[in-house]
Design an enzyme around this catalytic site. Structure first.
Site, PDB file in Angstrom:
ATOM      1  N   LYS A 176      -8.527  33.060  10.024  1.00  0.00           N
ATOM      2  CA  LYS A 176      -9.732  33.672   9.460  1.00  0.00           C
ATOM      3  C   LYS A 176     -10.693  32.633   8.885  1.00  0.00           C
ATOM      4  O   LYS A 176     -11.882  32.896   8.753  1.00  0.00           O
ATOM      5  CB  LYS A 176      -9.340  34.724   8.426  1.00  0.00           C
ATOM      6  CG  LYS A 176      -8.604  35.880   9.117  1.00  0.00           C
ATOM      7  CD  LYS A 176      -8.418  37.095   8.284  1.00  0.00           C
ATOM      8  CE  LYS A 176      -7.919  38.269   9.123  1.00  0.00           C
ATOM      9  NZ  LYS A 176      -6.595  38.014   9.767  1.00  0.00           N
TER      10      LYS A 176
HETATM   11  C1  LIG Z   1      -6.105  38.785  10.945  1.00  0.00           C
HETATM   12  C2  LIG Z   1      -4.952  38.184  11.713  1.00  0.00           C
HETATM   13  C3  LIG Z   1      -4.606  38.592  13.023  1.00  0.00           C
HETATM   14  C4  LIG Z   1      -5.322  39.735  13.729  1.00  0.00           C
HETATM   15  O1  LIG Z   1      -6.608  39.393  14.141  1.00  0.00           O
HETATM   16  P1  LIG Z   1      -7.662  40.555  14.503  1.00  0.00           P
HETATM   17  O2  LIG Z   1      -8.946  39.863  14.707  1.00  0.00           O
HETATM   18  O3  LIG Z   1      -7.665  41.487  13.328  1.00  0.00           O
HETATM   19  O4  LIG Z   1      -7.158  41.222  15.745  1.00  0.00           O
HETATM   20  C5  LIG Z   1      -3.574  37.933  13.669  1.00  0.00           C
HETATM   21  N1  LIG Z   1      -2.872  36.951  13.062  1.00  0.00           N
HETATM   22  C6  LIG Z   1      -3.160  36.526  11.808  1.00  0.00           C
HETATM   23  C7  LIG Z   1      -2.346  35.443  11.195  1.00  0.00           C
HETATM   24  C8  LIG Z   1      -4.209  37.123  11.083  1.00  0.00           C
HETATM   25  O5  LIG Z   1      -4.475  36.700   9.817  1.00  0.00           O
END
Ligand SMILES: *Cc1c(COP(=O)(O)O)cnc(C)c1O
Length: 495
Positions: free
Chosen positions: A113
């Protein structure tokens, strides 16, 4: 470039600064670009000589046409600096023949993120002057762990923004709690809530819908905004790293310019995989997109049957960031495949009954690009161990779900196209489960798991997670959900 809402038949258009500031469209839909810009193979191949910062600037300037090239370059330079990403912003690591991990977790909070949240606050801050907004933004976030910390790091000391984060007092790991309690920055505030994640989330929604409170804030020079993954400003930076990985594979001689690759993404809210689809629509030669789910396999069922049905049990898994039953960004795919009228219909049905069903032609169109697989808890643990024992590749639990699904697809289809797997978190962020998967033992505690995993695998603890317990705690307030509004108020009045 103009933007429209996924649900708006009249197609009222907005600028990118407006959509980044607003987050959600007024009709409840999500913002999408009115047309998708194209990047030629020559342009892609030429980008292999560029830095990540320049690749990001070139791609984003096709979308953010009301930001100048220099503004985007400056923001990308700060977002993806060596200070925030000392090992590089997005690394493509070869695991074995034609299987590659795209590691997106080398940023300040050790989860992917950061790739979006290091940049989006800067774009938001700039959008205020671009839209003639004279008030500053107060960002409210309810978090079950990863998003809150990444948003705090992203908004930390960003001009004309303040951020207030709420997390469930017993609903995050010890590591996640310490990450938030020790947050630095002059414009940040963090509160624990006596309750679970839903209590925190409902509390934030309640604050957003309270008009008296909004007016009070407006009088003090603030408007409310969110750092949620439905914001276009969080989605568009994610298309960059798929182009970047492709360039890196050309540079290392693993593929030739023009070769097709498949991409597998561990999916929750459908944001990251939608960004990969967008890259494909823009001209990146992508074959199949493999949508990887954990035991909460609502997307696997949808891609196999065309039925989206959230009337099912919710499972807490060792890949908690994918424990989601409403994948908000799927709405953007529906819009691109069926248009605004049907999308609004489906989203209405989802709100009313928790279920909708798309027609067979639309499903067929979606299946040209997407296939869905899932991986249960036992197989997730086995995959962490198998990839470490067989290839020396240490993955976190979310990435393991994707690695497992990538192999399921390959074995089932016989399609041996080079495969890029998005690696979304450092193994140390989920050290407990990774340690147990590898050793069969349970670590002494959340914090000691970091050292135990490091000793077992002879690898260093990812830098932002080192010495967490030695940093000073700035935020240890625990409040009742009823007092969240008071906390948000003091976040702007007392800071
Ligand atoms: C948020 C997240 C995801 C999922 O990603 P999306 O964009 O919501 O599909 C997968 N792995 C990790 C470690 C995350 O923090």
């Amino acid at each position: 470039m103009e933007y429209i809402s996924t649900r708006d038949k009249s197609k009222q258009s907005y600028t990118s600064a407006q959509v980044i500031k607003m987050g959600l469209a007024p009709d409840g839909g999500l913002f999408v670009p009115a047309n998708i810009p194209h990047i030629s193979m020559d342009e892609i191949a030429a980008m292999r000589y560029d830095s990540y910062i320049m690749r990001a600037t070139k791609i984003l300037s096709k979308y953010l046409t009301d930001y100048t090239f220099d503004e985007i370059y400056e923001d990308c330079s700060n977002a993806y600096s060596e200070k925030s990403f000392p090992d590089g912003a997005a690394m493509t690591v070869r695991i074995t023949d034609s299987l590659y991990a795209l590691e997106l977790w080398h940023g300040p909070t050790a989860a992917f993120k950061d790739m979006a949240l290091q940049l989006m606050p800067r774009l938001l801050s700039r959008s205020l002057s671009k839209t003639g907004e004279d008030r500053d933004a107060l960002i409210l976030v309810a978090t079950s762990g990863d998003t809150g910390k990444a948003a705090l790091e992203g908004f930390k000391d960003v001009d004309r923004t303040r951020i207030s984060v709420f997390y469930p007092v017993d609903g995050v790991s010890r590591v996640q709690k310490l990450q938030m309690q020790t947050q630095e920055g002059g414009n940040v505030n963090v509160c624990a809530i006596n309750g679970n994640f839903d209590d925190a989330q409902s509390g934030v929604k309640k604050i957003f819908s309270d008009l008296d409170f909004s007016n009070e804030l407006l009088n003090h020079g603030y408007f409310l905004s969110s750092a949620n993954s439905i914001n276009w400003g969080r989605l568009v930076p994610q298309t960059v790293y798929y182009f970047s990985a492709y360039c890196d594979l050309i540079s290392s001689g693993e593929i030739n310019a023009g070769d097709t690759v498949n991409i597998c993404v561990p999916t929750g809210n459908f944001g990251n995989i939608f960004a990969a689809y967008l890259a494909k629509l823009m001209g990146l030669p992508v074959g199949k997109l493999i949508c990887a789910s954990n035991k909460n396999n609502i997307l696997t069922d949808f891609l196999n049957s065309g039925v989206y049905d959230r009337n099912r049990s919710f499972h807490c898994t060792m890949s908690p960031s994918m424990d989601i039953l409403i994948s908000s960004n799927l709405e953007r795919l529906l819009y691109l495949c069926t248009g605004s009228e049907k999308t609004a219909e489906y989203m209405n049905a989802l709100a009313q009954s928790g279920r909708y069903e798309i027609d067979p032609e639309t499903l067929e169109r979606i299946n040209n690009d997407f296939v869905g697989y899932f991986c249960d808890e036992c197989s997730t643990a086995d995959t962490v161990k198998k990839f470490y024992d067989t290839y020396g590749y240490l993955s976190d639990t979310h990435t393991a779900v994707a690695l497992n699904c990538a192999l399921q697809y390959r074995d089932g289809s016989g399609d041996s196209t080079p495969m890029i797997v998005a690696s979304t978190a450092s193994p140390y962020k989920f050290a407990n489960d990774v340690y147990t998967s590898l050793s069969g033992h349970i670590a002494g505690s959340d914090l000691s798991a970091l050292n135990e995993l490091s000793t077992l695998t002879n690898t260093p603890i990812t830098y932002p997670l080192r010495d967490l317990d030695k940093r000073s705690i700035r935020f240890d307030t625990v409040i009742d959900p009823e007092d969240m509004q008071k906390a948000a108020r003091s976040a702007v009045m007392d800071m």
